[in-house]
Design a protein around this motif. Structure first.
Motif, mmCIF file in Angstrom:
data_model
loop_
_atom_site.group_PDB
_atom_site.id
_atom_site.type_symbol
_atom_site.label_atom_id
_atom_site.label_comp_id
_atom_site.label_asym_id
_atom_site.label_seq_id
_atom_site.Cartn_x
_atom_site.Cartn_y
_atom_site.Cartn_z
ATOM 1 N N ARG A 2 0.831 -1.201 0.000
ATOM 2 C CA ARG A 2 0.000 0.000 0.000
ATOM 3 C C ARG A 2 0.862 1.247 0.000
ATOM 4 N NH1 ARG A 2 -4.634 0.760 -1.164
ATOM 5 N NH2 ARG A 2 -5.287 1.950 0.627
ATOM 6 N N THR A 3 0.421 2.257 -0.710
ATOM 7 C CA THR A 3 1.149 3.513 -0.681
ATOM 8 C C THR A 3 0.284 4.683 -0.237
ATOM 9 O OG1 THR A 3 0.638 3.982 -2.986
ATOM 10 C CG2 THR A 3 2.652 2.767 -2.537
ATOM 11 N N ASP A 4 -1.034 4.573 -0.327
ATOM 12 C CA ASP A 4 -1.848 5.747 -0.039
ATOM 13 C C ASP A 4 -2.005 6.009 1.449
ATOM 14 O OD1 ASP A 4 -3.499 3.655 0.534
ATOM 15 O OD2 ASP A 4 -5.168 4.285 -0.745
ATOM 16 N N THR A 5 -1.482 5.152 2.295
ATOM 17 C CA THR A 5 -1.457 5.439 3.725
ATOM 18 C C THR A 5 -0.242 6.257 4.105
ATOM 19 O OG1 THR A 5 -0.242 3.389 4.142
ATOM 20 C CG2 THR A 5 -2.644 3.294 4.277
ATOM 21 N N GLY A 6 0.658 6.448 3.155
ATOM 22 C CA GLY A 6 1.850 7.222 3.437
ATOM 23 C C GLY A 6 2.969 6.397 4.038
ATOM 24 N N GLN A 7 2.821 5.084 4.115
ATOM 25 C CA GLN A 7 3.891 4.267 4.672
ATOM 26 C C GLN A 7 5.054 4.215 3.693
ATOM 27 O OE1 GLN A 7 1.362 0.604 4.396
ATOM 28 N NE2 GLN A 7 3.300 -0.380 3.882
ATOM 29 N N PHE A 321 9.969 0.750 -8.360
ATOM 30 C CA PHE A 321 11.313 1.293 -8.241
ATOM 31 C C PHE A 321 12.039 1.241 -9.589
ATOM 32 C CE2 PHE A 321 10.263 -0.227 -3.969
ATOM 33 C CZ PHE A 321 10.513 0.912 -3.232
ATOM 34 N N GLN A 322 11.610 0.331 -10.466
ATOM 35 C CA GLN A 322 12.247 0.171 -11.776
ATOM 36 C C GLN A 322 11.597 1.062 -12.833
ATOM 37 O OE1 GLN A 322 14.716 -2.045 -11.264
ATOM 38 N NE2 GLN A 322 13.861 -2.743 -9.308
ATOM 39 N N LEU A 323 10.866 2.081 -12.423
ATOM 40 C CA LEU A 323 10.096 2.901 -13.364
ATOM 41 C C LEU A 323 10.968 3.456 -14.484
ATOM 42 C CD1 LEU A 323 7.369 4.195 -14.067
ATOM 43 C CD2 LEU A 323 7.931 6.064 -12.488
ATOM 44 N N TYR A 376 10.000 4.959 -1.385
ATOM 45 C CA TYR A 376 9.016 5.990 -1.712
ATOM 46 C C TYR A 376 7.831 5.854 -0.785
ATOM 47 C CZ TYR A 376 6.410 2.389 -4.392
ATOM 48 O OH TYR A 376 5.728 1.274 -4.782
ATOM 49 N N ARG A 377 7.087 6.949 -0.649
ATOM 50 C CA ARG A 377 5.836 6.926 0.105
ATOM 51 C C ARG A 377 4.645 6.948 -0.828
ATOM 52 N NH1 ARG A 377 5.549 11.555 4.415
ATOM 53 N NH2 ARG A 377 3.434 10.719 4.467
ATOM 54 N N GLU A 378 4.756 7.704 -1.920
ATOM 55 C CA GLU A 378 3.658 7.785 -2.890
ATOM 56 C C GLU A 378 4.272 7.701 -4.286
ATOM 57 O OE1 GLU A 378 0.975 7.577 -5.084
ATOM 58 O OE2 GLU A 378 0.174 7.788 -3.054
ATOM 59 N N VAL A 872 0.305 14.901 -1.652
ATOM 60 C CA VAL A 872 0.715 16.248 -1.246
ATOM 61 C C VAL A 872 1.534 16.208 0.040
ATOM 62 C CG1 VAL A 872 -0.167 18.477 -0.418
ATOM 63 C CG2 VAL A 872 -1.151 17.416 -2.460
ATOM 64 N N ALA A 873 1.124 15.380 0.996
ATOM 65 C CA ALA A 873 1.857 15.294 2.258
ATOM 66 C C ALA A 873 3.301 14.883 2.018
ATOM 67 C CB ALA A 873 1.168 14.310 3.190
ATOM 68 N N ASP A 874 3.520 13.942 1.127
ATOM 69 C CA ASP A 874 4.871 13.474 0.826
ATOM 70 C C ASP A 874 5.725 14.610 0.269
ATOM 71 O OD1 ASP A 874 7.058 11.766 0.148
ATOM 72 O OD2 ASP A 874 6.267 11.597 -1.886
ATOM 73 N N ILE A 875 5.189 15.355 -0.697
ATOM 74 C CA ILE A 875 5.959 16.427 -1.330
ATOM 75 C C ILE A 875 6.267 17.544 -0.342
ATOM 76 C CG2 ILE A 875 5.886 18.259 -3.069
ATOM 77 C CD1 ILE A 875 6.353 15.640 -4.378
ATOM 78 N N VAL A 876 5.270 18.006 0.382
ATOM 79 C CA VAL A 876 5.488 19.156 1.255
ATOM 80 C C VAL A 876 6.426 18.804 2.403
ATOM 81 C CG1 VAL A 876 3.497 18.831 2.804
ATOM 82 C CG2 VAL A 876 4.335 21.131 2.312
ATOM 83 N N GLU A 877 6.334 17.597 2.916
ATOM 84 C CA GLU A 877 7.233 17.207 4.002
ATOM 85 C C GLU A 877 8.677 17.104 3.524
ATOM 86 O OE1 GLU A 877 5.685 13.718 5.909
ATOM 87 O OE2 GLU A 877 3.724 14.661 6.242
ATOM 88 N N ARG A 878 8.881 16.607 2.322
ATOM 89 C CA ARG A 878 10.250 16.548 1.801
ATOM 90 C C ARG A 878 10.793 17.945 1.521
ATOM 91 N NH1 ARG A 878 10.963 13.160 -3.209
ATOM 92 N NH2 ARG A 878 8.716 13.065 -3.514
#
Length: 882
Positions: A2-7, A321-323, A376-378, A872-878
């Protein structure tokens, strides 16, 4: 996963799915508010998986309507379901077994534009990266591949077209008022490549015969009335198919290839197997409504998505990760295609301009990450210029290291080994190593180390010994999560240019590997010695931008001018002119900041005018050479404590000095390059228009009058010149009567064409100065502004934030607050769009202190919101992380 939980998701934690998906059968009963989706899935346990292991399927805001196990209704004790997850236990001991999942979804209210949604009455899907889980519970990961059989049932009158991946099996009437269509894709694919489109659209049709004689039906679907504007896209598609056969030996593999253009789309396009879905801005074009840049983008993106058929579809990526393995590689392929279709040198200059403006900025800020990230988180936030553009540059370096033949052998082996598989970067690189015998272990650091390498250069010539020494030192800067870096393998194309302008071929070189015209920098510092060099040469280094690096080379103005006049590599000539100009632009910005009179180096002005007047150089190249570094480029070169107003003022002063000195040449070219004959969107015509538009820009700086631009606007017979004339009017003379009249006339003329109106919004959003904010706020209230349409939001809000340094970076912080408010408003309905807009503030730390504090406060406002998407949370926190 899962990624949408931000983990945090980690590459090191990868493991294959417990169950292998053998087959996917999907049935859709389409309804705007209540679409029924039945998914019949055939699984078997992977060897070694425990008998009591549960089957876990991904979901996103789903509601389970039914669940069958081997066609029998599942007992409640055998499964646990939430909107985001379905876990099924006590599975049949015998394999394979069948799971049938029924969900009910609401396409009409799906404002995220992920999964199945409706736009202008058309059903459409977007499933990359994790959108399929918004359709049905499914093992939604790229390494789970299966053949898909699709049945679509829908009301016939409103949905005469029922399209999906693969080959058409047949269709007909279903019941009163409804019909059905069935499709089968025999090539195993992951769920992110699934596509469905249903509605009422016009079509442009053609055929293509492959090298082995198979006839492929080609269809491009557009809104009724837009069919003539899809002709160029069809032509680009056929050229792409032929080019891929000739350059990479790749033939198309289905009976039909289809493209659908829609107006509401988060991305540029999507490579779904056999059914590409496009943002209509990258399909529709005619001379009246599309610029030369639009034509070039359509050509490139049509090619990019088609090329994905092999690099992305037939061979997909094992995990996200291989994107870069599909995106970076395919960008390289579309760059090469465009270079062959147009001017290779001019295309390369445009690529590097974009790379430096976008990816270098990303690499030097809080959002820096490797081409293949470790965490990654998202995942939606990693569709970045690093993955795409730097990923392409890494592929290009492999081609440089191995040569054309070696690169083709490696690609052939990669296709042979991994067709039908989900591959990794290691698989890709190993194919080149095995095909050529070259050890690429050090080179692989380009995939794992973030940051733009800095290569420091010094040279010395010993006339008595007839030797020329070149000393190089490399440093990769620290980036978030990576403080210590190892030396990279950096291939540097070079030439030694003699006094007469010819290239000097040294007898021998020592100090490291040199293959042909490529120096291999592999250590932290190396010195190369060239022997039997008769005269002091001028070094041309990193020709063709063979490596994506920053060079620190204190090369004299005379040497740079020599390269600009004589180098046989046109990219190197452009780079030399750019290197001449940047110190002048930087000094001009500092002078303007300090209140000094801006002075401009006459040597630069002379070099630019000499290039402009050189009719032996193609017009497109001269247009690039005279297009000075942007304000964002200058800010990046200055490094920090940037004042956007001073940068703008300094750059304008340089433009004016060049304009006044070269006035007669600009005026001559402007008249000589006036349109003659029928418009053609070819490279030669585009080059002439580009140079004429550059001349108009400079003339407006010299004359300080809107008259010439107003006349150009009135006389323009194509969108390239019409939009540029309007831009010159709006940017140089925003309050002039001529400008206001032109803006009104443009809006009236194209009031029913959304894509052209996007240009109208963008031109106004980039008018420099403090007044830009009020103008943008007024345009947001214009009845033509549609906040639900991503293209329109990007055209106004996005362009303002990304491309108007003085207007957005107001010293009072009002521009940042506007963007923050828009992100908070957009985020609940479309997190991907909100997160991408937010990246406009990625370089906030490089601003002077007052602006930086205002930007930080706006970012703090976003983090203080009660609820944010993971995107958005991922971007702003970074961004805020020290």
């Amino acid at each position: 996963m899962r990624t949408d939980t931000g983990q945090v998701i980690r590459l090191a934690d990868y493991s294959p799915a417990d169950f292998v998906l053998e087959r996917t059968d999907l049935t859709f009963e389409l309804d705007p508010r209540s679409t029924k989706v039945e998914a019949r899935l055939i699984f078997h346990r992977r060897p070694g998986v425990a008998a009591d292991a549960p089957l876990v399927l991904d979901g996103d805001e789903l509601s389970l309507s039914g669940l069958l196990i081997d066609q029998a209704e599942a007992e409640a004790s055998r499964y646990t379901v939430t909107p985001d997850r379905l876990e099924i236990r006590d599975l049949p001991e015998e394999s394979p077994f069948e799971i049938t999942v029924v969900t009910i979804i609401d396409p009409e209210s799906n404002t995220q534009l992920m999964g199945l949604y409706r736009t202008n009455g058309v059903y459409c899907t977007q499933c990359e990266a994790e959108g399929f889980r918004r359709i049905t519970y499914f093992p939604d990961r790229p390494d789970v591949l299966s053949p898909f059989t699709i049945t679509i049932i829908a009301e016939k009158a409103g949905n005469p077209l029922l399209l999906s991946n693969g080959n058409f099996l047949g269709g007909g009437n279903y019941d009163e008022g409804r019909h059905f269509a069935a499709w089968f894709d025999p090539h195993p694919k992951p769920s992110y490549l699934f596509a469905l489109v249903a509605g009422d659209l016009g079509v442009v049709e053609d055929t293509f015969t492959t090298a082995s004689g198979n006839e492929v039906a080609l269809k491009i679907y557009v809104e009724h009335g837009n069919e003539p504007r899809a002709a160029y896209a069809m032509d680009a598609l056929k050229r792409s198919m032929k080019w891929d056969e000739e350059r990479f030996g790749r033939e198309y593999d289905l009976n039909i290839f289809q493209i659908v253009a829609v107006s509401d789309f988060n991305m540029g396009a999507m490579e779904n197997k056999g059914l590409n879905v496009f943002n209509d801005k990258y399909v529709l074009a005619d001379p009246e409504t599309a610029t030369d840049a639009d034509y070039a983008n359509i050509e490139a993106i049509i090619a990019h998505e088609y090329f994905h058929n092999w690099t992305g579809n037939r061979i997909t990526c094992r995990d996200w990760f291989q994107l870069c393995l599909k995106e970076g590689l395919t960008v390289y392929r579309d760059h090469e295609f465009s270079a062959d279709q147009r001017s290779r040198a001019v295309k390369r200059i445009a690529e590097v301009r974009h790379l430096k403006a976008e990816q270098f900025a990303e690499d030097s800020g809080p959002l820096a990450h490797p081409v293949r990230p470790e965490t990654y988180r998202e995942i939606n936030n990693f569709y970045t210029t690093t993955v795409y553009e730097k990923g392409s540059e890494v592929t290009r370096m492999i081609a440089t290291l191995l040569g054309d033949d070696g690169f083709r052998k490696g690609m052939d082996l990669y296709f042979e080994r991994h067709d039908g598989e989900a591959a990794t970067v290691e698989d890709f690189v190993k194919s080149f190593e095995d095909a050529t015998g070259r050890d690429l272990s050090q080179f692989k650091l380009w995939y794992s180390q973030a940051g733009t390498p800095l290569v420091t250069v010094s040279t010395a010539y010993d006339a008595a010994a007839r030797t020329f020494t070149l000393s190089l030192e490399q440093m990769v800067p620290a980036t978030p999560g990576q403080s210590a870096k190892q030396p990279m393998h950096i291939p540097l194309k070079f030439a030694l240019i003699g006094e007469n302008g010819g290239e000097i071929a040294p007898t021998a070189v020592s100090g490291g590997e040199v293959s042909g015209d490529v120096l291999h920098l592999t250590e932290r510092s190396q010195t190369f010695t060239f022997t039997e060099v008769p005269d002091r040469p001028v070094l041309s280094l990193n020709r063709g931008f063979s490596a994506p690096i920053n060079l620190s080379f204190d090369q004299s103005g005379a040497d740079l001018a020599h390269i600009a006049r004589h180098d046989s590599d046109l990219f190197a000539r452009w780079q030399a002119l750019s290197d001449l100009a940047l110190p002048v632009l930087n000094k001009a910005a500092n002078d303007a900041r300090d209140g000094k009179v801006v002075s401009v180096d006459p040597a630069l002005v002379s070099a630019l005018i000499e290039t402009l007047a050189n009719d032996k150089l193609e017009p497109a190249f001269r247009a690039q050479a005279l297009s000075l570094a942007s304000e964002a480029d200058i800010a990046r070169e200055l490094g920090g404590n940037n004042n956007p107003d001073a940068i703008h003022a300094g750059r304008n002063a340089v433009l004016k000095a060049v304009a006044e000195k070269g006035f007669s040449t600009f005026e001559r070219l402007y008249k000589e390059l006036a349109p003659k004959g029928v418009f053609a969107p070819d490279a030669a015509g585009a080059g002439r228009r580009a140079l004429r538009n550059v001349a108009l820009t400079y003339l407006a700086h010299a004359e300080e009058s809107p008259a010439r631009a107003a006349e150009a606007f009135a006389e323009a017979d194509n969108m390239t010149e019409l939009a540029h004339a309007l831009t010159v009017l709006a940017h140089r003379f925003p309050e002039a009567d001529e400008t206001l009249a032109a803006l009104a006339a443009f809006a009236t003329r194209f009031d029913t064409n959304p894509l052209v109106l996007d240009k109208w919004f963008s031109i106004q959003a980039t008018i420099p100065g403090e007044a830009a904010l009020a103008r943008v706020e007024a345009l947001m209230k214009d009845p033509r502004f549609n906040a639900q349409n991503p293209n329109r939001v990007r055209a106004l809000v996005g362009t303002f934030a990304f491309a108007n340094p003085t207007g957005f970076n107001r010293v009072d912080g009002a521009g940042y607050r506007l963007l923050a408010d828009q992100i908070l408003a957009i985020d609940p309905r479309n997190p991907q769009l909100a997160a991408r807009l937010l990246t406009a503030m990625r370089s906030w730390r490089s601003l002077e202190p007052v602006r930086a504090e205002a930007a930080k406060a706006a970012l703090g406002k976003i983090t203080g919101a009660k609820q944010l998407s993971a995107d958005v949370a991922d971007i702003v926190e970074r961004m805020l992380k020290a």
